[in-house]
Design a protein around this motif. Structure first.
Motif, PDB file in Angstrom:
ATOM      1  N   GLN A  84      -0.799  11.672 -16.194  1.00 43.09           N
ATOM      2  CA  GLN A  84      -1.837  11.636 -17.221  1.00 43.09           C
ATOM      3  C   GLN A  84      -2.514  13.005 -17.374  1.00 43.09           C
ATOM      4  O   GLN A  84      -2.855  13.442 -18.479  1.00 43.09           O
ATOM      5  CB  GLN A  84      -2.875  10.563 -16.868  1.00 43.09           C
ATOM      6  CG  GLN A  84      -2.356   9.141 -17.004  1.00 43.09           C
ATOM      7  CD  GLN A  84      -3.338   8.103 -16.465  1.00 43.09           C
ATOM      8  OE1 GLN A  84      -4.252   8.445 -15.711  1.00 43.09           O
ATOM      9  NE2 GLN A  84      -3.130   6.845 -16.863  1.00 43.09           N
ATOM     10  N   ARG A 130       0.837  -1.213   0.000  1.00 43.03           N
ATOM     11  CA  ARG A 130       0.000   0.000   0.000  1.00 43.03           C
ATOM     12  C   ARG A 130       0.865   1.254   0.000  1.00 43.03           C
ATOM     13  O   ARG A 130       0.551   2.247  -0.675  1.00 43.03           O
ATOM     14  CB  ARG A 130      -0.906  -0.031   1.223  1.00 43.03           C
ATOM     15  CG  ARG A 130      -1.930   1.090   1.288  1.00 43.03           C
ATOM     16  CD  ARG A 130      -2.939   0.803   2.389  1.00 43.03           C
ATOM     17  NE  ARG A 130      -3.911   1.881   2.510  1.00 43.03           N
ATOM     18  CZ  ARG A 130      -3.786   2.928   3.313  1.00 43.03           C
ATOM     19  NH1 ARG A 130      -2.693   3.036   4.083  1.00 43.03           N
ATOM     20  NH2 ARG A 130      -4.719   3.862   3.372  1.00 43.03           N
ATOM     21  N   VAL A 162       0.946   8.511 -11.374  1.00 48.92           N
ATOM     22  CA  VAL A 162       0.440   8.169 -12.707  1.00 48.92           C
ATOM     23  C   VAL A 162      -0.714   9.090 -13.101  1.00 48.92           C
ATOM     24  O   VAL A 162      -0.795   9.590 -14.237  1.00 48.92           O
ATOM     25  CB  VAL A 162      -0.010   6.687 -12.742  1.00 48.92           C
ATOM     26  CG1 VAL A 162      -0.779   6.394 -14.033  1.00 48.92           C
ATOM     27  CG2 VAL A 162       1.203   5.772 -12.645  1.00 48.92           C
ATOM     28  N   LYS A 163      -1.644   9.327 -12.163  1.00 47.51           N
ATOM     29  CA  LYS A 163      -2.786  10.209 -12.456  1.00 47.51           C
ATOM     30  C   LYS A 163      -2.329  11.627 -12.786  1.00 47.51           C
ATOM     31  O   LYS A 163      -2.847  12.282 -13.695  1.00 47.51           O
ATOM     32  CB  LYS A 163      -3.735  10.223 -11.269  1.00 47.51           C
ATOM     33  CG  LYS A 163      -4.500   8.921 -11.088  1.00 47.51           C
ATOM     34  CD  LYS A 163      -5.430   9.000  -9.879  1.00 47.51           C
ATOM     35  CE  LYS A 163      -6.179   7.681  -9.703  1.00 47.51           C
ATOM     36  NZ  LYS A 163      -7.082   7.709  -8.509  1.00 47.51           N
ATOM     37  N   THR A 216       9.073   7.422  -4.975  1.00 45.56           N
ATOM     38  CA  THR A 216       7.830   7.986  -5.505  1.00 45.56           C
ATOM     39  C   THR A 216       7.666   9.432  -5.052  1.00 45.56           C
ATOM     40  O   THR A 216       7.138  10.266  -5.803  1.00 45.56           O
ATOM     41  CB  THR A 216       6.628   7.147  -5.031  1.00 45.56           C
ATOM     42  OG1 THR A 216       6.625   7.053  -3.616  1.00 45.56           O
ATOM     43  CG2 THR A 216       6.660   5.768  -5.635  1.00 45.56           C
ATOM     44  N   ILE A 243       2.503   5.736  -6.251  1.00 47.83           N
ATOM     45  CA  ILE A 243       2.713   5.495  -7.690  1.00 47.83           C
ATOM     46  C   ILE A 243       1.439   5.789  -8.469  1.00 47.83           C
ATOM     47  O   ILE A 243       1.456   6.425  -9.538  1.00 47.83           O
ATOM     48  CB  ILE A 243       3.198   4.052  -7.926  1.00 47.83           C
ATOM     49  CG1 ILE A 243       4.633   3.889  -7.411  1.00 47.83           C
ATOM     50  CG2 ILE A 243       3.132   3.698  -9.407  1.00 47.83           C
ATOM     51  CD1 ILE A 243       5.185   2.497  -7.548  1.00 47.83           C
ATOM     52  N   ASN A 244       0.314   5.338  -7.934  1.00 45.58           N
ATOM     53  CA  ASN A 244      -0.973   5.606  -8.606  1.00 45.58           C
ATOM     54  C   ASN A 244      -1.240   7.108  -8.700  1.00 45.58           C
ATOM     55  O   ASN A 244      -1.754   7.615  -9.711  1.00 45.58           O
ATOM     56  CB  ASN A 244      -2.108   4.916  -7.853  1.00 45.58           C
ATOM     57  CG  ASN A 244      -2.075   3.413  -8.002  1.00 45.58           C
ATOM     58  OD1 ASN A 244      -1.538   2.898  -8.990  1.00 45.58           O
ATOM     59  ND2 ASN A 244      -2.633   2.687  -7.035  1.00 45.58           N
ATOM     60  N   ARG A 245      -0.908   7.825  -7.616  1.00 41.20           N
ATOM     61  CA  ARG A 245      -1.099   9.265  -7.620  1.00 41.20           C
ATOM     62  C   ARG A 245      -0.199   9.931  -8.655  1.00 41.20           C
ATOM     63  O   ARG A 245      -0.615  10.839  -9.374  1.00 41.20           O
ATOM     64  CB  ARG A 245      -0.809   9.826  -6.215  1.00 41.20           C
ATOM     65  CG  ARG A 245      -1.228  11.284  -6.079  1.00 41.20           C
ATOM     66  CD  ARG A 245      -1.341  11.719  -4.619  1.00 41.20           C
ATOM     67  NE  ARG A 245      -0.097  11.606  -3.899  1.00 41.20           N
ATOM     68  CZ  ARG A 245       0.164  10.703  -2.954  1.00 41.20           C
ATOM     69  NH1 ARG A 245      -0.771   9.826  -2.617  1.00 41.20           N
ATOM     70  NH2 ARG A 245       1.331  10.670  -2.334  1.00 41.20           N
ATOM     71  N   THR A 285       2.220   1.396  -3.725  1.00 41.23           N
ATOM     72  CA  THR A 285       1.296   1.556  -4.857  1.00 41.23           C
ATOM     73  C   THR A 285       0.502   2.855  -4.812  1.00 41.23           C
ATOM     74  O   THR A 285       0.206   3.444  -5.858  1.00 41.23           O
ATOM     75  CB  THR A 285       0.323   0.367  -4.903  1.00 41.23           C
ATOM     76  OG1 THR A 285      -0.373   0.264  -3.640  1.00 41.23           O
ATOM     77  CG2 THR A 285       1.066  -0.928  -5.181  1.00 41.23           C
ATOM     78  N   ARG A 286       0.117   3.337  -3.633  1.00 42.09           N
ATOM     79  CA  ARG A 286      -0.685   4.569  -3.553  1.00 42.09           C
ATOM     80  C   ARG A 286       0.052   5.776  -4.136  1.00 42.09           C
ATOM     81  O   ARG A 286      -0.512   6.517  -4.976  1.00 42.09           O
ATOM     82  CB  ARG A 286      -1.093   4.834  -2.110  1.00 42.09           C
ATOM     83  CG  ARG A 286      -2.187   3.886  -1.611  1.00 42.09           C
ATOM     84  CD  ARG A 286      -2.641   4.261  -0.225  1.00 42.09           C
ATOM     85  NE  ARG A 286      -3.310   5.565  -0.232  1.00 42.09           N
ATOM     86  CZ  ARG A 286      -3.692   6.189   0.897  1.00 42.09           C
ATOM     87  NH1 ARG A 286      -3.435   5.653   2.081  1.00 42.09           N
ATOM     88  NH2 ARG A 286      -4.308   7.358   0.827  1.00 42.09           N
TER      89      ARG A 286
END
Length: 251
Positions: free
Chosen positions: A226, A212, A222-223, A245, A218-220, A215-216
């Motif tokens: 984008q 967690r 990525v968004k 990250t 990294i996801n942020r 990944t959290r």
């Protein structure tokens, strides 16, 4: 130090170390329990059981002596009588050797007490037995018969009784060893199950927490990437960690 500030590789390493440590604890406890079980089994097989065999061996030889003494009273052939007397002498030697082995191997206070009673009973029996054999050798069979059916019989019964008590004591020790091994096995099953369950729980929590924490962010990231790629440069970026990250978001 917050875990999120640690590098990703460090966090993964800590997670693996935690899981390996828990596995080592479970393995160490299991080995300890198995060694304890092995100790109880070894004590039964290599110490207590052989002693019961030796006591039974003494009783068997004592029965041979009793039969041979009876035989010499009903035999008339001198050669047969000599053969029976030789059998008595052979059994007596076997008994002496076996009792000597027991004397060296029995160390408990109660066991020594039972063995002492066997030795005392044998001493009295052997003394009367010597007199019996001398009477037979001098062809005084009536006197030998009176001795056999009276004094010798009483002493023989006392001898057997002492041996039976020693045998019963060794049997109880064997039973205790069996119970101890069974208890160790039961404890091992319960504790290994509990420790394995705890290891799975802690390992799962560690894996979830580390995953967690990686990944959290990294996801942020990525968004945000984008959003920037879509031409929107107004995203608010909040950096809460100092790991890779966090450095990526800061950049």
């Amino acid at each position: 130090m917050k875990i999120s500030n640690l590098k990703i590789g460090t966090r993964l390493s800590l997670g693996f170390v935690l899981i390996l440590t828990l596995m080592i604890i479970v393995a160490a406890f299991s080995i300890n329990r198995f060694l304890l079980m092995s100790e109880h089994i070894d004590k039964t097989v290599n110490d207590r059981y052989p002693k019961t065999v030796q006591v039974n061996h003494v009783e068997a030889e004592l029965n041979i002596i009793a039969r041979s003494m009876r035989n010499v009273l009903i035999m008339n052939d001198e050669q047969q009588i000599r053969k029976e007397l030789g059998r008595i002498d052979k059994s007596r030697k076997v008994i002496v050797e076996t009792l000597d082995q027991l004397d060296k191997s029995i160390t408990s206070e109660q066991g020594r007490e039972f063995l002492g009673k066997v030795t005392d009973a044998r001493s009295q029996y052997v003394g009367s037995q010597e007199r019996f054999m001398k009477l037979v050798e001098s062809n005084q069979k009536e006197e030998a018969k009176t001795l056999l059916l009276g004094e010798l019989r009483t002493q023989q019964l006392a001898y057997f009784s002492a041996l039976d008590k020693l045998l019963e004591y060794q049997g109880e020790l064997m039973h205790t060893s069996g119970k101890d091994a069974e208890a160790a096995a039961y404890t091992a099953r319960i504790m290994v199950f509990l420790l394995a369950s705890l290891a799975l729980l802690l390992g799962g929590l560690a894996a979830w927490s580390i995953t967690r924490s990686i990944t959290r962010p990294i996801n942020r990231a990525v968004k945000i990437a984008q959003t920037v790629a879509g031409g929107d440069l107004t995203s608010q970026i909040e950096v809460t960690s100092k790991d890779e990250t966090g450095q990526l978001l800061q950049a």
